[in-house]
Scaffold this motif. Structure first.
Motif: not given
Length: 114
Positions: A19-23, A39-40, A44-45
């Motif tokens: 999640q940190r990498r996605d953020y 993205t969806p 969500n994040l």
């Protein structure tokens, strides 16, 4: 610790790291139009992040209120103690004023050094 519990903790940590990498991959200007630019999964994040920020803000406000309440409690206790000490000293002063002066007994015999 059991292997099952360790594995679940590792999965949780791995998800958190993901999640940190996605953020970090959010576009720089995503706040302008998050629905179009994310993205969806990122949306969500983002929802989770906002929820955590709200909880954090609520916690800070609650902590501040508790600190103020404890401060006022200390002030009230201090004033009560000060008032009690003042009342005791006033009572002692009144007793001293109303009581007869203590006179020392006269010496009938005086001993002279030899």
């Amino acid at each position: 610790m059991s292997i099952k519990k360790e594995t679940s903790q590792l999965v949780f940590i791995d998800n958190e790291n993901q999640q940190r990498r996605d953020y970090k991959r959010f576009p720089a200007d995503y706040k302008d139009a998050p629905d179009k630019k994310l993205t969806p999964e990122q949306l969500n994040l983002l929802g989770k992040i906002k929820e955590l920020e709200e909880k954090s803000e609520l916690w800070e406000k609650t902590k501040e209120k508790a600190t103020k309440m404890l401060w006022w409690e200390d002030v009230v206790e201090g004033l009560a103690k000060q008032s009690q000490q003042t009342e005791q000293s006033d009572t002692e002063t009144e007793k001293d004023k109303t009581s007869a002066p203590q006179l020392s007994k006269p010496k009938l015999y005086q001993h002279l050094p030899l």
